[in-house]
Write a protein that holds these residues in place. Sequence first.
Motif, PDB file in Angstrom:
ATOM      1  N   UNK A 220       0.845  -1.192   0.000  1.00  0.00           N
ATOM      2  CA  UNK A 220       0.000   0.000   0.000  1.00  0.00           C
ATOM      3  C   UNK A 220       0.882   1.245   0.000  1.00  0.00           C
ATOM      4  N   UNK A 221       0.554   2.193  -0.839  1.00  0.00           N
ATOM      5  CA  UNK A 221       1.219   3.486  -0.768  1.00  0.00           C
ATOM      6  C   UNK A 221       0.294   4.407   0.016  1.00  0.00           C
ATOM      7  N   UNK A 222       0.790   4.958   1.106  1.00  0.00           N
ATOM      8  CA  UNK A 222      -0.078   5.795   1.931  1.00  0.00           C
ATOM      9  C   UNK A 222       0.675   6.983   2.478  1.00  0.00           C
ATOM     10  N   UNK A 223       0.236   8.217   2.150  1.00  0.00           N
ATOM     11  CA  UNK A 223      -0.850   8.579   1.252  1.00  0.00           C
ATOM     12  C   UNK A 223      -0.630   7.954  -0.128  1.00  0.00           C
ATOM     13  N   UNK A 224      -1.726   7.668  -0.830  1.00  0.00           N
ATOM     14  CA  UNK A 224      -1.599   6.971  -2.106  1.00  0.00           C
ATOM     15  C   UNK A 224      -1.204   7.915  -3.240  1.00  0.00           C
ATOM     16  N   UNK A 225      -1.084   7.381  -4.431  1.00  0.00           N
ATOM     17  CA  UNK A 225      -0.564   8.191  -5.537  1.00  0.00           C
ATOM     18  C   UNK A 225      -1.595   9.182  -6.076  1.00  0.00           C
ATOM     19  N   UNK A 226      -2.820   9.128  -5.548  1.00  0.00           N
ATOM     20  CA  UNK A 226      -3.776  10.190  -5.864  1.00  0.00           C
ATOM     21  C   UNK A 226      -3.648  11.333  -4.859  1.00  0.00           C
ATOM     22  N   UNK A 227      -2.711  11.173  -3.926  1.00  0.00           N
ATOM     23  CA  UNK A 227      -2.526  12.201  -2.892  1.00  0.00           C
ATOM     24  C   UNK A 227      -3.559  12.089  -1.786  1.00  0.00           C
ATOM     25  N   UNK A 228      -4.211  10.936  -1.689  1.00  0.00           N
ATOM     26  CA  UNK A 228      -5.264  10.765  -0.680  1.00  0.00           C
ATOM     27  C   UNK A 228      -4.805   9.821   0.412  1.00  0.00           C
ATOM     28  N   UNK A 229      -5.226  10.104   1.636  1.00  0.00           N
ATOM     29  CA  UNK A 229      -4.876   9.214   2.736  1.00  0.00           C
ATOM     30  C   UNK A 229      -5.789   7.993   2.705  1.00  0.00           C
ATOM     31  N   UNK A 230      -5.208   6.818   2.812  1.00  0.00           N
ATOM     32  CA  UNK A 230      -5.990   5.573   2.840  1.00  0.00           C
ATOM     33  C   UNK A 230      -6.621   5.450   4.226  1.00  0.00           C
ATOM     34  N   UNK A 231      -7.844   5.950   4.335  1.00  0.00           N
ATOM     35  CA  UNK A 231      -8.503   6.032   5.649  1.00  0.00           C
ATOM     36  C   UNK A 231      -8.796   4.664   6.252  1.00  0.00           C
ATOM     37  N   UNK A 232      -8.961   3.670   5.373  1.00  0.00           N
ATOM     38  CA  UNK A 232      -9.344   2.348   5.870  1.00  0.00           C
ATOM     39  C   UNK A 232      -8.147   1.449   6.152  1.00  0.00           C
ATOM     40  N   UNK A 233      -6.997   2.063   6.244  1.00  0.00           N
ATOM     41  CA  UNK A 233      -5.782   1.259   6.326  1.00  0.00           C
ATOM     42  C   UNK A 233      -5.778   0.300   7.519  1.00  0.00           C
ATOM     43  N   UNK A 234      -6.298   0.764   8.653  1.00  0.00           N
ATOM     44  CA  UNK A 234      -6.261  -0.116   9.843  1.00  0.00           C
ATOM     45  C   UNK A 234      -7.118  -1.353   9.625  1.00  0.00           C
ATOM     46  N   UNK A 235      -8.301  -1.144   9.053  1.00  0.00           N
ATOM     47  CA  UNK A 235      -9.192  -2.277   8.799  1.00  0.00           C
ATOM     48  C   UNK A 235      -8.559  -3.220   7.776  1.00  0.00           C
ATOM     49  N   UNK A 236      -7.944  -2.639   6.762  1.00  0.00           N
ATOM     50  CA  UNK A 236      -7.301  -3.458   5.728  1.00  0.00           C
ATOM     51  C   UNK A 236      -6.165  -4.277   6.326  1.00  0.00           C
ATOM     52  N   UNK A 237      -5.361  -3.618   7.156  1.00  0.00           N
ATOM     53  CA  UNK A 237      -4.254  -4.325   7.808  1.00  0.00           C
ATOM     54  C   UNK A 237      -4.799  -5.475   8.658  1.00  0.00           C
ATOM     55  N   UNK A 238      -5.913  -5.236   9.320  1.00  0.00           N
ATOM     56  CA  UNK A 238      -6.526  -6.280  10.141  1.00  0.00           C
ATOM     57  C   UNK A 238      -6.904  -7.500   9.310  1.00  0.00           C
ATOM     58  N   UNK A 239      -7.473  -7.245   8.141  1.00  0.00           N
ATOM     59  CA  UNK A 239      -7.886  -8.348   7.258  1.00  0.00           C
ATOM     60  C   UNK A 239      -6.664  -9.144   6.795  1.00  0.00           C
ATOM     61  N   UNK A 240      -5.627  -8.406   6.383  1.00  0.00           N
ATOM     62  CA  UNK A 240      -4.416  -9.063   5.867  1.00  0.00           C
ATOM     63  C   UNK A 240      -3.734  -9.863   6.987  1.00  0.00           C
ATOM     64  N   UNK A 241      -3.608  -9.253   8.149  1.00  0.00           N
ATOM     65  CA  UNK A 241      -2.984  -9.958   9.289  1.00  0.00           C
ATOM     66  C   UNK A 241      -3.796 -11.177   9.700  1.00  0.00           C
ATOM     67  N   UNK A 242      -5.093 -11.041   9.573  1.00  0.00           N
ATOM     68  CA  UNK A 242      -5.981 -12.137   9.944  1.00  0.00           C
ATOM     69  C   UNK A 242      -5.732 -13.410   9.152  1.00  0.00           C
ATOM     70  N   UNK A 243      -5.238 -13.231   7.934  1.00  0.00           N
ATOM     71  CA  UNK A 243      -4.945 -14.399   7.096  1.00  0.00           C
ATOM     72  C   UNK A 243      -3.453 -14.702   7.106  1.00  0.00           C
ATOM     73  N   UNK A 244      -2.740 -14.170   8.078  1.00  0.00           N
ATOM     74  CA  UNK A 244      -1.312 -14.468   8.198  1.00  0.00           C
ATOM     75  C   UNK A 244      -0.435 -13.684   7.250  1.00  0.00           C
TER      76      UNK A 244
END
Lengths: 487, 134, 443
Positions: A220-244
């Motif tokens: 993930x690029x954060x802030x992303x290349x549109x110059x926007x902050x990935x607001x859902x990053x914590x939830x996304x990280x949770x999903x990814x970590x959840x699957x190891x």
Amino acid sequence: MNDNIKQGATGLIMNEPLLWEKGKKGRIGFSLPEADVDAYPLDESLVGHGPDFPDLSEVDVVRHYTCLSQWNFGVDTGMYPLGSCTMKYNPKTNERQAALPGFANAHPLLPQEMAQGVLKMIYDLERCLADITGLDAVTVQPTAGAHGELCGMLIFDSYHKSRGEKRSKIIVPDTAHGTNPASAALCEMKPVAVKSNENGILEPERIAAIMDEDTAGIMVTNPNTLGLFEENIKAIAGIVHGKGGLVYGDGANMNAVMGIVDMGRIGIDVLHLNLHKTFSTPHGGGGPGTGPVCVKKHLEPFLPIPRVIKQDEMYALREDFPQSIGRLHAFYGNVGVMLKAYSYILSMGPENLKKVSQLAVLNANYIKEKLKSTFHLAYDRPCMHECVFSDKIQQANKISTLDVAKRLMDYGFHPPTIYFPLVVNGAIMVEPTETECREDIDRFIEAMKAVAKEAEQNPDLLRNAPVTPKLNRLDETSAARKPCLTG
Amino acid sequence: MKEINELELPEDVRYSKDHEWAKSDGETIRIGVDDYAQDQLGDIVFVEMPEVGDKFGKDDVFGSIESVKAVADLFMPVGGEVTAINTDLEDAPELVNQSPYGDGWMIEIKVDNSSDLEDLMTKEAYLAVLQGSE
Amino acid sequence: MRYLPHTQEEINDMLGVVGVSSLDDLFKPIPDDCCRSNELSFPGPMSEWELNAHMDSLSNDISADPDFKIYLGAGSYEHYIPSFIPYLVGRSEFATAYTPYQPEISQGTLQAIYEYQTLTARLLGMDISNASLYDGAMALAEAMLMAVRVTRRKKIAVSNLIHPHYRRVLQTYFAPTDYEIIELNGKGNGQTELEAIDGMDDLAAVAVQSPNFFGCVEDLQSIAEKAHAQKALLVTCFSEALAYGLFKNPGSLGADIACGEGQSLGIPRSYGGPGLGILACKDKFMRNIPGRLVGQTKDLNGRRGFVLTLATREQHIRREKATSNICTNNSLCAVTAAMYMATLGNKGMQALSRLNYNKTEYLKQSLKNAGANIPFESPTFNEFVVEFPLGFEKKYKGLLDRKIIAGLSLEPYYPEYKSHYLLAVTETKTRKDLDAFVKEVVS
């Protein structure tokens, strides 16, 4: 054209041939030391004729490169709002520090007790970067952003192997830099693309739908290349970590969030920085740079060796990390670049570094507000340190982003990044950075408006641009059809 | 770029969804990219070709085509063995732009299954696909 | 802060335009639980003058020449650098430009890189060179990845007389892949033993370094014949580029890819980096070469100019199918090397290389005459191995106090070579230095 806005002017620029079109056989530009030893014989069958180099005097060489340099545009020439590249001012004191004789003349295999000054610098720089990112351990060995990404992907691979797994996929958003999938591919991980939502950011549900136990993680690029902050990053990280899986952060855009975001807290496991972007070291026309990698504690054993450690007030290089991914560089990375970034960080101090991000974001939002009625804004939301426009409005006059970019040169600006990110057609990505003053930013805004007006009133001015630089548009098609790579 | 109604789409070839064309000449089938593909890519600078004798299934990648800033895979509209390649494209890739169905052809194959050709689109069917994707 | 031009008044004004009331409000899109819970705490800010003092003290805490007489080489060499080179390469227009994506305003960098590519190809006797890579180790790794790509074979044979660190980097790059690395051992004369590749199937490339880690020049022509007989490529590597001012270049001896480190060409050692990754090859591999390439073309008015070209090989277009993940090069180092090569010219390059050779031979012969053993008989350039009596380690430490660094102990890299040291000599050592050194080490 309004001369108050336009600072691009023509001046006396010299023509200069290629090196080998100059000189005279028998000249030399080098002061050869005295031959104070006898000549020794050598099997003549091994001896060559010496390379086919031109013979030039010192003056020939100095004039040659001085002329060439004048055909270039750099940050020291003018505003360089190249999105995603963070073309901020490169302080000159940093050059002085890196050129100090102790550093410049240090042999990389010096006994460690004789290299304490440089080892301390590396150690301290790594600690500073850990503080700035909120992560635990750092290596400054990777020599560029792409090299850092490779380091990060090797860490992913080694981490999964240490758990007895080989994962074959990696999630890469459609807004990512091309280096992300290419770096992952080197580690034999197949990139799986994921689209951002209508607001230009990632949606946790979409990640959940593709994240599985054969997926190493996400980049993930954060802030992303549109110059926007990935607001859902914590939830996304949770999903990814959840699957190891692990979360990789491309820190190319760190200039927006220093002293503000905690990369550890948002769930990033591995992050690379670009010292040549965020930390003011010069880009040098494409390197050398440095791409440090910062990791959470549990990934520290995988960092490349050798590592600099501190023991009893002494600094040492250590290689005994059995889980390490190994070496990425013949020695320790681009120490000359590290010295400049270290000097920058110490010059700024904590408070000013945070201010850097605040002002970078202020400048970008200011430009966005001032230009959004002139150029189509891809996502009309508060941005971070850069904003992305497109040529949608200008297309009506068959004017493309490329034409706008080329015309800006005539006004004395380096163009923004164009046609990236790929998710915005005809993207114009503007990153002003914090070191541009209000007047120059206003002048850039006026230039963009003037170009937009020309696009309506006299579009050929844009199509034929630039007219001010030494050369007009170059024929890239012929260059690629019949490549001529040497003279 | 061309509007759809400006495209040159001859009646005597068949089209694939990946914008390749195929034309039967008895035993052999000749393959290239169509006017839509060359127009989208712009100035072609390089065509990466297979070797004579290579065998490919339908939809396999048999090469790639490059413009200055883009690259696209070439897909087999039908399966078969390569019997000839257009070596003129080595020095003159622009033939693909100038004459996509003529001098800009790419390969000839001995088809595995000659009825495969029937599965490809006619000009009308292909036009409908192009219009649908707009 | 002198790099931040905004006055408080301007900030307030600009905040008004944006429609927020404070700098903190600009960060509202960031959820609270993503923000730091503590302030940054590293040291600073320092004034320019405090910084100077701090950096001076660190720099002074490093033992470097000319104060010390350093006989270390092993991939990093002490050579004279003409004063005008750092001066020219430091010009803002070169140093503060980005990758030359906009050729109309980047012709300085582009022509300079085109010249670098040309001089490098000429130095190595190859057809083409890329715009440079990050360092010699990475150049070797990229060259070997290129070789397996070109040949579509699975095995690579790598001489263990290639710089040990380069081989470690190669291993790192190949670790996630299923390519097999076969190590080739050294022979008694200091060259690589090639027997192991006889009859080996699926061999993509043979990689050797010349001059190798022991300074010995390899018999590239025979190695090329052997590799080519198996339709494998010969990849030659180097860490001391100056050797090709004297010795025949790898291209003329049959190398398909030549790669290595260009630090010797005018770049300061800087504790090992930045250096210059050089990669050159035969024309036929042009579309498989990693990294940036600059090509010649014309502008709309027919004037000669230069652009980045063949970009479809690269990551920003081909993404995961790119020839490499590398994005940039070591541009400024490449320009430095081109300046250095131009400064020497053909005549200077030959003279300087010959001088390096003679000084090294002088030390080698003097040590031999003084009773030291020179174990490898192959011709060397700038470096050679000497075997000192067992227990030399203690003397080595004693010499450090006398400001002499008596080379590099080989034992950590090659445990079988106890008390063997790799010594490097360049044009920077005078006869007086060398005589004094011999006296010290054999006394």
